[in-house]
Write an enzyme that holds these catalytic residues in place. Structure first.
Site, PDB file in Angstrom:
ATOM      1  N   HIS A 167     -39.320  42.834  24.142  1.00  0.00           N
ATOM      2  CA  HIS A 167     -38.454  43.334  23.072  1.00  0.00           C
ATOM      3  C   HIS A 167     -37.166  43.939  23.651  1.00  0.00           C
ATOM      4  O   HIS A 167     -37.213  44.727  24.586  1.00  0.00           O
ATOM      5  CB  HIS A 167     -39.229  44.388  22.270  1.00  0.00           C
ATOM      6  CG  HIS A 167     -38.577  44.788  20.985  1.00  0.00           C
ATOM      7  ND1 HIS A 167     -38.345  43.901  19.958  1.00  0.00           N
ATOM      8  CD2 HIS A 167     -38.117  45.990  20.554  1.00  0.00           C
ATOM      9  CE1 HIS A 167     -37.781  44.542  18.947  1.00  0.00           C
ATOM     10  NE2 HIS A 167     -37.621  45.812  19.292  1.00  0.00           N
ATOM     11  N   SER A 179     -33.634  44.641  16.481  1.00  0.00           N
ATOM     12  CA  SER A 179     -34.810  45.382  16.035  1.00  0.00           C
ATOM     13  C   SER A 179     -34.589  45.966  14.630  1.00  0.00           C
ATOM     14  O   SER A 179     -34.340  45.208  13.697  1.00  0.00           O
ATOM     15  CB  SER A 179     -35.167  46.448  17.079  1.00  0.00           C
ATOM     16  OG  SER A 179     -36.482  46.904  16.908  1.00  0.00           O
ATOM     17  N   ASP A 182     -42.548  39.589  23.036  1.00  0.00           N
ATOM     18  CA  ASP A 182     -42.300  40.659  22.064  1.00  0.00           C
ATOM     19  C   ASP A 182     -43.358  40.578  20.967  1.00  0.00           C
ATOM     20  O   ASP A 182     -43.596  39.500  20.410  1.00  0.00           O
ATOM     21  CB  ASP A 182     -40.895  40.462  21.473  1.00  0.00           C
ATOM     22  CG  ASP A 182     -40.500  41.524  20.464  1.00  0.00           C
ATOM     23  OD1 ASP A 182     -41.278  42.471  20.228  1.00  0.00           O
ATOM     24  OD2 ASP A 182     -39.392  41.396  19.904  1.00  0.00           O
TER      25      ASP A 182
END
Length: 315
Positions: A291, A163, A259
């Site tokens: 995610h 991320s 995601d």
């Protein structure tokens, strides 16, 4: 203490009008340890006191004996959390790095950078670069940390992150390409569910609700008040004229089918190929997953497959 909200960025954090920041996730901490199941050892190091930058180091069981002087590849890991929550010392990342180091047989340096909003971007980038310069100081085996002097092969360095940490890993790779440090060789980068965005929706982003799209734009500006917006090259690599300078020869991008950032991962691989960069980029997509699913369900089939793919990419 005022309970009047200035900004509500749930489920990550809330900021109150008196300046107080309440983090809703990622605040738990666990100590460094010898992991009972894998034998991986960890310890915490201070990289800098001003600004405060630290890291958690990991070595596999094979390196833990005093006699062992085998040199292993080095993974420099940057945690996720939208630049504003989480830490290298959280159970989430401690458990992930223990598993990773055991499976890959590498030395890991998990960087704890300063968080927004108390320390707005580019603080996280600057701290991460300072951590890399600290790693580089061990090149001749005379650095401040005995584990790196004894066990780290700085000709086999990899960056990774999830991320926001994947965003950092990419930008550290760019900086390696432009500044060309002599004390380590960056072999490759692994970007897991990278946190990139842009003004114009691409792919499935058109199907996202406007509130979801706005949250990503708002969170970025919250963490980086001086940004030019969602097409800032720090947030949208497709707008970066220096993309071809990425300082490694191979990149693995991991994306998850469900995601909302998935299409940005695929887009990154496409713009990187077209940029003139002379390396190889591949994408692995996990079906039916959300995610950072691998952090919350590390033993599921897709998480195990992803870990094995990353390990083979490094070895």
């Amino acid at each position: 203490m005022s309970d009047e909200l200035a900004q509500d960025l749930s489920p990550l954090l809330k900021v109150y009008k008196d300046g107080r920041v309440e983090r809703l996730l990622g605040t738990a901490r666990v100590p460094a340890s010898i992991h009972p199941e894998t034998g991986v050892q960890s310890k915490d190091v201070v990289i800098s006191t001003s600004p405060p930058i630290s890291a958690r180091l990991y070595i596999p069981k094979s390196s833990a004996s005093f006699e062992s002087s085998q040199k292993l590849p080095v993974l420099v890991y940057f945690h996720g959390g939208g630049f504003c929550i989480e830490s290298s010392f959280s159970p989430t990342y401690h458990n992930y790095l223990n598993s990773f180091v055991s499976e890959a047989n590498v030395v890991a340096v998990s960087v704890d950078y300063r968080l927004a909003p108390e320390h707005p971007l580019p603080a996280a980038y600057e701290d991460s670069w300072a951590a890399l310069k600290w790693v580089e100081s061990h090149f001749a085996g005379t650095g401040p940390e005995v584990w790196l002097n004894r066990h780290a092969d700085l000709n086999r360095v990899f960056f990774s992150g999830d991320s926001a940490g994947a965003n950092i890993a990419h930008h550290m790779g760019l900086r390696v390409g432009s500044e060309k440090p002599v004390g380590f060789k960056l072999n490759g980068i692994v970007l897991v569910h990278p946190y990139f965005w842009g003004e114009e929706p691409i792919g499935g982003e058109l199907a996202l609700g406007e509130s979801d799209r706005n949250l990503l734009a708002t969170l970025w500006r919250f963490c980086y008040p001086l940004t030019s917006g969602s097409d800032d090259p720090l947030y949208n690599p497709g707008k970066d004229p220096k993309l071809a300078e990425l300082g490694c020869e191979k990149v693995l991008v991991c994306v998850a089918e469900k995601d909302s950032l998935k299409d940005r991962g695929w887009y990154y691989s496409e713009v990187l190929k077209k940029s003139g960069w002379n390396g190889v980029v591949e994408v692995m997509e996990a079906k039916e997953e959300q995610h950072v699913f691998h952090l919350f369900n590390p033993t599921c089939d897709n998480a195990v497959a992803m870990l094995k793919k990353i390990v083979s990419f490094m070895n």
